[in-house]
Design an enzyme around this catalytic site. Structure first.
Site, mmCIF file in Angstrom:
data_model
loop_
_atom_site.group_PDB
_atom_site.id
_atom_site.type_symbol
_atom_site.label_atom_id
_atom_site.label_comp_id
_atom_site.label_asym_id
_atom_site.label_seq_id
_atom_site.Cartn_x
_atom_site.Cartn_y
_atom_site.Cartn_z
ATOM 1 N N ALA A 163 0.834 -1.209 0.000
ATOM 2 C CA ALA A 163 0.000 0.000 0.000
ATOM 3 C C ALA A 163 0.871 1.263 0.000
ATOM 4 C CB ALA A 163 -0.958 -0.041 1.180
ATOM 5 N N SER A 164 0.637 2.156 0.960
ATOM 6 C CA SER A 164 1.292 3.475 0.919
ATOM 7 C C SER A 164 2.758 3.469 1.338
ATOM 8 C CB SER A 164 0.516 4.462 1.786
ATOM 9 O OG SER A 164 -0.690 4.810 1.151
ATOM 10 N N ILE A 165 3.301 2.315 1.702
ATOM 11 C CA ILE A 165 4.762 2.261 1.870
ATOM 12 C C ILE A 165 5.427 2.456 0.512
ATOM 13 C CG2 ILE A 165 6.703 0.821 2.640
ATOM 14 C CD1 ILE A 165 4.961 -0.410 4.713
#
Length: 537
Positions: A163-165
């Site tokens: 995801a947003s990593i």
């Protein structure tokens, strides 16, 4: 007996160079005994039948000699086994690993219990955790299932959506291009991506820069398209609670029915939950990042650029278009090249067609609270902001690469040390808090450039002491994640080489799971174990 003799050399460790050299005298003696055995058997076979008494007496003596010799050889083999074991390099390596592991046994047990509690609390099918201390991976383990239907367990090699990593990964790519002088972080984005239109806010021409995109200060929307609603929600979050004002009651039927109309209107405008936003579930495939800009490029800005923090995955899609133009190659090609340099060989785009070994299935809870499969989605519209797959081990590599680069600025003696993936001043810059920013997963922190940063602070004596750390969380369809770096406070000892600190990552195949607090507790547990070991040494 012959089998025992032939296997006697196996008593000595065959992996170690020392044992091979040490065992040579034993092997030659064993070989001679085997030859003697073969000759003896031949004699027994070839000898004609004689009277029973004479034959038995002769054979009895020979067997006694053979037995005594065999016992002598076995005893000698055991002697060499003990001697070799004492000097065996393999055993030494095992001992070193065992000592390292035992140092953190209690921390692992405590953290494993915490991980299982969180997994059970949120109903996640599976989770994978990775922990490294001072650059060495100490613990990587999966709990639960990567695939519920086929009962495939999670393991260190399980590949999940991060995801947003993906945002810190993209920020690192931008930082490298900035170091090479290929990108001006304060130039208008239209310099690199003319396809993105010039913007206005409240009738005034405004400028959006790559630096604003990195820190979510561009004013570009996230998944919610209604700008008025976003601004109202932002104001509500900041507004102090006030007692409701009393209004004069009016007896007219008109006024009595008006609040009901307002109530029904309010209900219709009820705030959507995060994963009720339609754009999370896009199934359209975008051939390139320029094409993905069509989703939002013509939408009005929510805030004036540079004025207000608004977390935006679409802003990172625009940033990926800048990277693509500056690097002169497709964004995904550029990122895959960077992953190879970092050694992140299991980190790939979340594409649906390729066969990706150890890829997890993805889940969410339905309205009845049961675990169900997530719908098919295509994440090609948000590679930079939430479109990659990875493993816990790969994320630890990335965290340590940035920690190494960051601490090279503090290292007093860098002789013999390789340069970091980023230059020290670059790593310092991307981990420097930016004014007017915030973050939802830790209110103590500010957003930097692709990372949340919490600075060291202690306001009062004998009260809470806040440690410096950086992290990023992620949430996608069927996935949640966190990558957290807890640097050692000071590199006062010149013998300590970077990276010094704890890196923790947790990935799960369940959406809407907050993991930052858990990761921070685990990082502090391992940090405490390391400090106790150093103090007792």
């Amino acid at each position: 007996m012959s089998r025992i003799m032939c296997l006697s050399r196996g008593l000595i460790c065959a992996k170690c160079k020392y044992s091979v050299q040490k065992s040579e005298p034993f092997v030659s003696l064993l070989t001679s005994r085997v030859k003697f055995r073969d000759q003896l058997i031949k004699r027994f076979i070839s000898t004609a039948r004689r009277p029973v008494i004479t034959s038995y007496s002769h054979r009895h003596t020979a067997l006694w000699m053979f037995g005594i010799g065999t016992g002598f050889v076995l005893a000698l083999g055991l002697k060499y086994h003990d001697s070799a074991s004492e000097h065996c390099e393999c055993n030494a390596q095992k001992t070193d690993r065992a000592q390292t592991g035992s140092q953190y046994t209690a921390a692992i047990e405590t953290s494993r219990d915490l991980l299982r509690r969180i997994k059970d609390e949120v109903g996640a099918p599976g989770m994978v955790i990775g922990v490294s201390v001072d650059g060495s991976q100490i613990w990587c383990e999966g709990v639960g299932y990567a695939d519920l239907e086929n009962r495939v367990p999670c393991g260190p090699e399980t590949v999940m959506r991060i995801a947003s990593i993906s945002k810190p990964l993209t920020a690192a790519a931008v930082a490298r291009l900035w170091e090479e002088g290929k990108i001006d972080l304060d130039a208008p984005v239209q310099k690199y991506v003319p396809e993105f239109p010039l913007k206005q806010f409240e009738g005034e021409n405004v400028t959006i820069t790559p630096r604003m995109l990195l820190s979510h200060l561009s004013g570009i929307r996230h998944y919610e398209k209604d700008g008025k609603k976003v601004r109202e929600d932002k104001e509500k979050a900041k507004r102090l609670l006030k007692p409701p004002e009393k209004k004069e009651e009016k007896g007219s039927a008109e006024n009595k029915e008006k609040p009901k109309a307002e109530d029904s209107s309010a209900k219709s405008k009820k705030k959507k939950k995060e994963f009720e936003q339609e754009e999370y579930y896009l199934k359209d495939n975008f051939e390139n990042v320029i094409q993905a800009l069509d989703l939002f490029k013509d939408d009005p800005l929510i805030f004036k650029p540079g004025s207000t923090f608004l977390y935006s995955t679409h802003a990172f899609t625009l940033l990926s278009a800048v990277v693509e133009r500056v690097a002169g190659q497709r964004f995904l090609d550029h990122m895959m090249k960077m992953f190879r340099e970092l050694g992140m060989l299991s980190t790939v785009p979340d594409e649906n067609d390729p066969i990706i070994y150890n890829r997890s299935r993805f889940y969410h809870l339905n309205k009845k609270g049961r675990v169900v499969n997530c719908p098919y989605v295509d994440n090609s519209y948000k590679w930079a902001g939430g479109g990659f797959l990875s493993t816990a081990s790969d994320l630890l590599l990335f965290g340590n690469a940035l920690l190494y680069s960051y601490q090279m600025a503090e290292a007093k003696n860098t002789d013999g040390l390789l340069p970091g993936f980023l230059k020290p001043h670059t790593a310092k810059a991307i981990w420097a808090p930016v004014d007017k920013t915030e973050a939802s997963w830790d209110k103590d922190g500010l957003y930097a450039q692709g990372w949340l940063v919490v600075e060291k602070q202690q306001k009062y004596g004998q009260c809470r002491s806040r440690r410096h750390y950086v992290s990023h969380t992620g949430g996608a369809v069927g996935a949640s994640s966190v990558l957290l770096v807890l640097p050692r406070e000071q590199l006062t000892n010149q013998k300590l080489l970077p990276p010094q600190g704890v890196v923790v990552t947790i990935i799960t195949n369940m959406q809407s799971v907050g993991l930052n607090t858990t990761a921070l507790k685990i990082a502090q547990t391992f940090d405490k174990a390391r400090e106790e070991e150093i103090a007792s040494a």
